[in-house]
Motif scaffolding. Structure first.
Motif, PDB file in Angstrom:
ATOM      1  N   HIS A 133      -0.849  14.816  -3.989  1.00 47.79           N
ATOM      2  CA  HIS A 133      -0.100  13.553  -3.853  1.00 47.79           C
ATOM      3  C   HIS A 133      -0.976  12.252  -3.438  1.00 47.79           C
ATOM      4  CE1 HIS A 133       4.182  15.369  -3.133  1.00 47.79           C
ATOM      5  NE2 HIS A 133       3.552  15.906  -4.102  1.00 47.79           N
ATOM      6  N   ASP A 134      -2.100  12.583  -2.803  1.00 50.94           N
ATOM      7  CA  ASP A 134      -3.029  11.586  -2.462  1.00 50.94           C
ATOM      8  C   ASP A 134      -4.075  11.140  -3.786  1.00 50.94           C
ATOM      9  OD1 ASP A 134      -2.333  10.901  -0.115  1.00 50.94           O
ATOM     10  OD2 ASP A 134      -3.486  12.405   0.861  1.00 50.94           O
ATOM     11  N   PHE A 153      -3.357   8.507  -6.811  1.00 39.87           N
ATOM     12  CA  PHE A 153      -3.550   7.286  -6.343  1.00 39.87           C
ATOM     13  C   PHE A 153      -5.072   6.789  -6.642  1.00 39.87           C
ATOM     14  CE2 PHE A 153       0.691   8.036  -4.616  1.00 39.87           C
ATOM     15  CZ  PHE A 153       1.335   7.127  -5.415  1.00 39.87           C
ATOM     16  N   ARG A 177      -1.095   0.834  -6.907  1.00 36.12           N
ATOM     17  CA  ARG A 177      -1.386   0.955  -5.432  1.00 36.12           C
ATOM     18  C   ARG A 177      -1.985  -0.610  -5.208  1.00 36.12           C
ATOM     19  NH1 ARG A 177      -5.982   4.463  -3.170  1.00 36.12           N
ATOM     20  NH2 ARG A 177      -7.145   2.891  -4.026  1.00 36.12           N
ATOM     21  N   ARG A 222       3.080  -0.757   0.639  1.00 35.37           N
ATOM     22  CA  ARG A 222       2.628   0.702   0.872  1.00 35.37           C
ATOM     23  C   ARG A 222       3.270   1.593  -0.471  1.00 35.37           C
ATOM     24  NH1 ARG A 222       3.584   5.321   3.638  1.00 35.37           N
ATOM     25  NH2 ARG A 222       5.682   4.976   4.564  1.00 35.37           N
ATOM     26  N   TRP A 281       4.031   5.613  -2.163  1.00 33.69           N
ATOM     27  CA  TRP A 281       3.822   7.027  -1.949  1.00 33.69           C
ATOM     28  C   TRP A 281       4.466   7.876  -3.008  1.00 33.69           C
ATOM     29  CZ3 TRP A 281       6.563   3.953   1.007  1.00 33.69           C
ATOM     30  CH2 TRP A 281       7.749   4.276   1.398  1.00 33.69           C
ATOM     31  N   GLU A 332       7.090  11.465  -3.487  1.00 30.10           N
ATOM     32  CA  GLU A 332       7.666  12.589  -2.572  1.00 30.10           C
ATOM     33  C   GLU A 332       7.933  13.557  -3.979  1.00 30.10           C
ATOM     34  OE1 GLU A 332      10.877  11.793  -0.226  1.00 30.10           O
ATOM     35  OE2 GLU A 332       9.712  10.448   1.165  1.00 30.10           O
TER      36      GLU A 332
END
Lengths: 270, 120
Positions: free
Chosen positions: A209-210, A213, A238, A247, A249, A251
């Motif tokens: 997930h990180d 980006f 991003r 921001r 992100w 899920e």
């Protein structure tokens, strides 16, 4: 360059050896930063220079397609359309590299205006219409809970949504669903517009997930995620979101589809 | 104005001027090409074109610097051709006196339709 740890000798000698090493390291970091800057500038220049011949290829092919130099047979027309589509795809990728390079060099600026998010959603869905049809993917748009207007750089917000929806369609199998949703988020310290781009596709494992980006990262290795493109789409998204003070992100889990979220602070026009 | 309107294409890349030349000739324009600021001014002094298409980055300067001198020599419409699709570039071109800003690759049908309006 020597990098032996300062050992032995008097405390004074050790201190001065450490100091010398620190100075060396500082010089090295400065050199590396300067070289990184040059490389970024090179990337911006080269992608700009690639555009010109590419645009000429596309224009010449469009001249042929439009019959300006005489009518083409249906098969010739198919072939020329292939040149145009391939050329436009390449041009988009070159454009992404250019945007990335400008972002990395902090050369991107915002030109905010007041606009409704619905218009952006419709624009982006229109651009993806033929792809959605081809993969029989249903797209839904929900802006019922969105603020009436956003004050932001419309083109850059559209870019972010375009990149996210492009990924959503790419990683969703035939017959799946994707959606674009916007709402007002008052849960944080300041009110934000929350934009969601979701899909029923292959999903992304938690440990990635990180990573997705980060620059130049593509989650690959499995045949289940065939991908195209520069691998810069989410890095650019991003950058553009953060430029707005928002921001971004995700899920998601493998096989569970993905929901990408980003926020744009609600700002009143000056 | 003569019966056949004249367009001056100021652009230093032959690949681009070649395509533009075919397009404008197909719409019955007389096409002149200049590959630098200096060549564009020389062309304007000889025979001002009704319409001028300007590339922004030329080997000897900024294409937009041509708007004022070429207008003084008799050109009427200025259109910027740029690879940069951003609002700052657009504003800069309009502020310099361009009537339109076209982002390369210019869609062929759009350019031909617009060219009709600039024939007057």
């Amino acid at each position: 360059m020597s990098r032996t740890p300062a050992q032995g000798g008097s405390p004074e000698a050790r201190a001065s050896a450490l100091e010398a090493q620190l100075k060396e390291a500082i010089v090295e970091i400065a050199e590396l930063r300067a070289r990184d800057g040059l490389k970024t500038q090179f990337l911006a220049n080269i992608s700009h220079d690639l555009r010109t011949p590419l645009t000429a290829v596309i224009t010449h092919a469009e001249i042929l397609r439009d019959g300006i130099l005489g009518e083409l047979s249906p098969r010739q027309l198919d072939s020329v359309r292939g040149i145009i589509n391939g050329g436009r795809q390449l041009l988009n990728q070159v454009g992404e590299i250019l945007t990335y390079a400008r972002g990395a060099a902090n050369q991107l600026t915002l030109a905010p205006t007041s606009f409704a998010i619905r218009g952006v959603f419709e624009q982006i869905s229109g651009l993806n219409e033929s792809l959605l049809k081809k993969k029989q993917i249903a797209l839904t748009i929900d802006v019922d809970a969105a603020p009436a207007h956003l004050y932001a750089d419309r083109e850059k917000i559209a870019h972010v949504i375009g990149n996210l929806l492009g990924n959503a369609i790419e990683f969703t199998p035939v017959g799946g669903q994707v959606w674009l949703r916007a709402s007002l988020d008052q849960g944080g310290p300041a009110p934000c517009t929350l934009v969601e781009v979701g899909d029923t596709g292959v999903g992304i494992a938690g440990e990635h997930h990180d990573l997705i980006f980060r620059e130049f990262a593509q989650v690959d290795s499995t045949a289940s995620r065939p991908h195209h493109g520069t691998g810069l789409g989410l890095t650019i998204a991003r950058k553009l979101v953060e430029l707005h003070g928002g921001r971004i992100w995700v899920e998601s889990d493998l096989g569970q589809g993905s929901r990408f979220f980003f926020t744009v602070p609600v700002v009143e026009p000056e | 104005m003569t019966a056949v309107p004249r367009v001056l294409i100021v652009e230093d890349n032959e690949l681009v001027t070649g395509a533009m030349q075919i397009l404008f000739e197909s719409a019955d324009w007389h096409v002149a090409i200049a590959n630098s600021v200096a060549a564009a001014v020389a062309d304007g002094e000889r025979h001002p074109a009704a319409l001028v298409l300007l590339d922004l980055s030329l080997p000897d300067g900024d294409g937009l610097s041509l708007v004022e001198p070429l207008r003084a020599l008799g050109s009427r419409y200025f259109v910027a051709l740029t690879g940069r699709d951003d609002p700052e570039t657009r504003d800069r071109c309009l502020a310099a006196g361009c009537v339109d800003v076209l982002v390369k690759p210019v869609p062929v049908r759009e350019l031909l339709a617009k060219a009709l309006a600039w024939r007057v």
